[in-house]
Design a protein around this motif. Structure first.
Motif, short mmCIF file in Angstrom:
data_model
loop_
_atom_site.label_atom_id
_atom_site.label_comp_id
_atom_site.label_asym_id
_atom_site.label_seq_id
_atom_site.Cartn_x
_atom_site.Cartn_y
_atom_site.Cartn_z
N GLU A 47 -0.14 9.75 -0.11
CA GLU A 47 0.67 10.15 1.05
C GLU A 47 1.97 9.35 1.08
O GLU A 47 3.04 9.91 1.30
CB GLU A 47 -0.13 9.94 2.34
CG GLU A 47 0.59 10.43 3.57
CD GLU A 47 -0.26 10.38 4.82
OE1 GLU A 47 0.04 11.15 5.76
OE2 GLU A 47 -1.23 9.59 4.88
N LYS A 48 1.89 8.07 0.86
CA LYS A 48 3.07 7.21 0.84
C LYS A 48 4.06 7.67 -0.24
O LYS A 48 5.27 7.62 -0.05
CB LYS A 48 2.66 5.76 0.60
CG LYS A 48 3.81 4.79 0.63
CD LYS A 48 3.35 3.37 0.41
CE LYS A 48 4.53 2.42 0.39
NZ LYS A 48 4.14 1.07 0.01
N GLN A 53 -0.08 15.23 2.52
CA GLN A 53 0.14 15.02 3.96
C GLN A 53 -1.23 14.99 4.64
O GLN A 53 -2.10 15.79 4.32
CB GLN A 53 0.98 16.16 4.51
CG GLN A 53 1.21 16.10 6.00
CD GLN A 53 2.01 17.29 6.48
OE1 GLN A 53 2.03 18.35 5.86
NE2 GLN A 53 2.68 17.11 7.60
N SER A 54 -1.38 14.04 5.55
CA SER A 54 -2.64 13.99 6.30
C SER A 54 -2.43 14.68 7.64
O SER A 54 -1.36 14.60 8.23
CB SER A 54 -3.08 12.54 6.51
OG SER A 54 -2.19 11.88 7.37
N MET A 55 -3.47 15.37 8.06
CA MET A 55 -3.48 16.03 9.36
C MET A 55 -4.67 15.50 10.13
O MET A 55 -5.79 15.55 9.64
CB MET A 55 -3.54 17.54 9.18
CG MET A 55 -2.24 18.11 8.62
SD MET A 55 -2.48 19.61 7.70
CE MET A 55 -2.61 18.95 6.05
N ILE A 65 1.62 18.52 -0.61
CA ILE A 65 2.90 19.01 -0.09
C ILE A 65 3.99 19.02 -1.16
O ILE A 65 5.11 19.44 -0.90
CB ILE A 65 3.37 18.19 1.13
CG1 ILE A 65 3.50 16.71 0.79
CG2 ILE A 65 2.46 18.42 2.31
CD1 ILE A 65 4.16 15.87 1.87
N LYS A 66 3.66 18.58 -2.34
CA LYS A 66 4.62 18.56 -3.44
C LYS A 66 4.18 19.61 -4.45
O LYS A 66 3.01 19.67 -4.81
CB LYS A 66 4.64 17.17 -4.06
CG LYS A 66 5.88 16.84 -4.81
CD LYS A 66 5.91 15.36 -5.14
CE LYS A 66 7.28 15.02 -5.67
NZ LYS A 66 7.40 13.60 -5.97
N SER A 67 5.10 20.41 -4.90
CA SER A 67 4.78 21.45 -5.87
C SER A 67 4.31 20.83 -7.19
O SER A 67 4.90 19.87 -7.68
CB SER A 67 6.02 22.31 -6.11
OG SER A 67 5.77 23.27 -7.10
N ILE A 78 1.53 6.14 -11.44
CA ILE A 78 2.39 5.08 -10.91
C ILE A 78 2.29 4.99 -9.39
O ILE A 78 2.40 3.91 -8.81
CB ILE A 78 3.86 5.30 -11.36
CG1 ILE A 78 3.97 5.07 -12.86
CG2 ILE A 78 4.81 4.39 -10.62
CD1 ILE A 78 3.54 3.70 -13.35
N SER A 79 2.03 6.10 -8.73
CA SER A 79 1.87 6.04 -7.27
C SER A 79 0.57 5.32 -6.88
O SER A 79 0.48 4.74 -5.81
CB SER A 79 1.89 7.45 -6.66
OG SER A 79 0.70 8.15 -6.95
#
Length: 134
Positions: A47-48, A53-55, A65-67, A78-79
């Protein structure tokens, strides 16, 4: 360390969310065999980094949320773990006393070369290409 268990789980979580649907952590864990204790920590990192995205709330969960065609395995890894090195001497100056000097370590030079190949290969394909090949 080459690829940590967290990195592996991070890629699995991306795979679980790859269809674009919102999913609860419990569902992700069941589908991808990711232990709960890792999932929350990894999802926070994803998420960072802007992948998910958290709901919150009763109908909450996580959603990609990223294609998939905009990022690679390298980006996910790396994330999760910023230190993607195959050997300690590649990132820690104090790890090896043979790293510098008049006659630099030939082993270090080779490990550095292998490191560069690994990074290049992890960046080579977008996640969507990998998912389609399965």
């Amino acid at each position: 360390m080459l690829l940590t268990r967290e990195c592996d789980y991070g890629v699995r979580i991306i795979r679980a969310l790859s269809n674009g649907e919102k999913k609860m952590v419990k569902t992700i864990c069941m589908e991808e065999k990711v232990p709960d204790q890792y999932a929350y920590k990894i999802l926070k990192k994803l998420e960072k980094a802007g992948f998910v995205q958290s709901m919150r709330g009763r109908d909450g969960g996580y959603q990609l949320i990223k294609s998939l065609d905009t990022f690679s395995l390298y980006d996910v890894v790396i994330s999760i773990d910023e230190n993607l090195f195959i050997a300690g001497c590649l990132y820690d100056d104090d790890f090896c006393s043979f790293r510098d000097g008049e006659h630099p370590c030939k082993v270090h030079k080779e490990l550095d070369r292998v490191q560069q190949v690994l990074v290049k290969e992890l960046k080579a394909k977008k996640i969507t290409e990998i998912m389609e090949a399965s």
